[in-house]
Scaffold this active site. Structure first.
Site, PDB file in Angstrom:
ATOM      1  N   CYS A 302       0.803  -1.229   0.000  1.00 38.00           N
ATOM      2  CA  CYS A 302       0.000   0.000   0.000  1.00 38.00           C
ATOM      3  C   CYS A 302       0.835   1.277   0.000  1.00 38.00           C
ATOM      4  O   CYS A 302       0.616   2.176  -0.813  1.00 38.00           O
ATOM      5  CB  CYS A 302      -0.975  -0.008   1.184  1.00 38.00           C
ATOM      6  SG  CYS A 302      -0.204   0.075   2.823  1.00 38.00           S
ATOM      7  N   HIS A 350      -2.467   1.182   6.844  1.00 42.18           N
ATOM      8  CA  HIS A 350      -2.886   1.077   5.445  1.00 42.18           C
ATOM      9  C   HIS A 350      -3.146   2.471   4.881  1.00 42.18           C
ATOM     10  O   HIS A 350      -3.513   3.407   5.611  1.00 42.18           O
ATOM     11  CB  HIS A 350      -4.159   0.230   5.322  1.00 42.18           C
ATOM     12  CG  HIS A 350      -4.522  -0.066   3.897  1.00 42.18           C
ATOM     13  ND1 HIS A 350      -3.756  -0.879   3.082  1.00 42.18           N
ATOM     14  CD2 HIS A 350      -5.564   0.360   3.121  1.00 42.18           C
ATOM     15  CE1 HIS A 350      -4.304  -0.945   1.888  1.00 42.18           C
ATOM     16  NE2 HIS A 350      -5.395  -0.204   1.871  1.00 42.18           N
ATOM     17  N   HIS A 362      -5.922   1.715  -4.280  1.00 45.79           N
ATOM     18  CA  HIS A 362      -5.000   1.203  -3.270  1.00 45.79           C
ATOM     19  C   HIS A 362      -4.579  -0.220  -3.598  1.00 45.79           C
ATOM     20  O   HIS A 362      -5.187  -0.901  -4.431  1.00 45.79           O
ATOM     21  CB  HIS A 362      -5.632   1.283  -1.873  1.00 45.79           C
ATOM     22  CG  HIS A 362      -6.763   0.317  -1.633  1.00 45.79           C
ATOM     23  ND1 HIS A 362      -7.040  -0.232  -0.395  1.00 45.79           N
ATOM     24  CD2 HIS A 362      -7.710  -0.198  -2.476  1.00 45.79           C
ATOM     25  CE1 HIS A 362      -8.096  -1.040  -0.485  1.00 45.79           C
ATOM     26  NE2 HIS A 362      -8.522  -1.026  -1.720  1.00 45.79           N
TER      27      HIS A 362
END
Length: 390
Positions: A302, A350, A362
């Site tokens: 990520c 994240h 993402h």
């Protein structure tokens, strides 16, 4: 490794746009999700239910992603430390060469004294002394050396001290490198352990259970999409109101305020251009696999994706989510613009790139691919904050 993680300060969570209730379709979807997850218990009462398996797998993926960010931090630290060690070892080599040159010069004086049969305390004696500095300090010796010999002795002692100092630094730096490498291996082992546990759980599911799990995931995505649509409507309404307000006030603006407005507009345009470049890059990565620790070009985790996207726009971001969350200006979710970074969970493990209308790009998790998805993919409570890098 806990030092790499940032606890969430009170009040920093971006709560999003809360409405009195979710849309009827979203509520129905959530209810259906709950019923489906717990329905049809396994014939083996000792096995966990599908809902329990799903939760355990999600938790393991979350833990793996958090460990991945720790791995990323340790890897970055190890790389920097290795460069420092290399630099120090180069310095040691250079200093050692200078020391050898100074020793050779002293040796030439010793050879000359031997050839001429000089009886004075000589440089050969100096070179053989246990402590050249102690020998150097003896006034008797110094009084009987020529100016050139004294200069050579002084150079030798200086280079010897500098070489010893560089060697000490290199030794200490090598010890620090070992520590960071151990941290790196620990984080790597943690990631692998969590992913292996998730694979074991999933491998125990029947084909029917896997199909039901996929249906549950689809229902969650649909509920998240409804929330994203609701946010998009509110952001559009806010933007329209702001535009109308700006239009009504522009006629009464003074010359100085017009200049200020023009400057602000130019700055916004620059930020917007960079954001467009970052988003263009991110869109081009859609479909590439999530791989923990990866920074492209073939795969990403990520934070590797967000770092690469903004690098394409000329903006340098730190490697980890823990540092990226502080690399810009925090804005409210209601004010989020395309290109902003959306961070998730209390441990900030994240991140995704906002593209507008409650959606983001993402790299989701192991086994998944870079994709567009609602920022509510894990519920409204999962959103931590929104940061504008430029």
């Amino acid at each position: 490794m806990a030092s790499h993680r940032k606890s969430r300060p009170t009040g920093t969570r971006a709560a999003g746009i809360r409405t009195p209730a979710l849309a009827t379709a979203a509520l129905t979807s959530v209810a259906l999700f709950s019923q489906t997850a717990n329905a049809a218990p396994s014939a083996d009462e000792g096995r966990p239910s599908l809902a329990e398996v799903e939760k355990k797998v999600d938790d393991l993926y979350r833990q793996a992603e958090s460990a991945t960010e720790n791995y990323n931090a340790a890897k970055e630290k190890t790389t920097k430390q290795r460069k420092r060690v290399d630099s120090l070892l180069d310095n040691v080599a250079q200093r050692t060469q200078k020391l050898n040159d100074a020793r050779e010069e002293l040796g030439s004086f010793a050879a000359a004294q031997y050839r001429t049969g000089a009886s004075a305390p000589d440089t050969a004696t100096f070179l053989l002394a246990d402590s050249p500095q102690d020998y150097f300090d003896q006034a008797q010796l110094m009084g009987r050396l020529t100016a050139r010999q004294k200069g050579a002795v002084d150079d030798y002692v200086t280079e010897q001290a500098a070489t010893m100092q560089e060697r000490r630094k290199a030794t200490e730096s090598l010890g620090a490198l070992t520590d960071t490498q151990n941290d790196l291996q620990t984080a790597k082992a943690t990631v692998q352990k969590k992913l292996a546990a998730a694979r074991v759980l999933l491998s125990q599911l029947t084909a029917e259970e896997k199909a039901r799990l996929a249906a549950i995931e689809k229902q969650k995505q649909e509920a998240a999409a409804l929330k994203a649509a609701e946010l998009a409507k509110q952001q559009a309404a806010a933007a329209a109101a702001a535009k109308e307000s700006a239009a009504s006030s522009s006629g009464s603006s003074s010359g100085s305020s017009s200049g200020s407005s023009s400057s602000s507009s130019s700055a916004d345009s620059t930020v917007g251009t960079k954001a467009e470049k970052a988003l263009s890059f991110a869109r081009a990565q859609i479909g590439k696999p999530y791989v923990w620790g990866a920074t492209g070009p073939g795969s990403y985790d990520c934070s590797g994706l967000t770092q690469a996207a903004w690098k394409a726009a000329g903006v340098s971001l730190p490697r980890t989510t823990y540092d990226q969350v502080n690399a810009g200006t925090t804005v409210s979710l209601a004010d989020a613009r395309p290109g902003d970074l959306v961070f998730f969970y209390d441990d900030v493990s994240h991140v995704g790139i906002y593209i507008g209308d409650g959606m983001m790009i993402h790299a989701p998790k192991p086994g998944a691919y870079v994709r567009e998805e609602s920022i509510y993919y894990d519920g409204e409570s999962g959103i931590h904050s929104v940061v504008r890098p430029a």
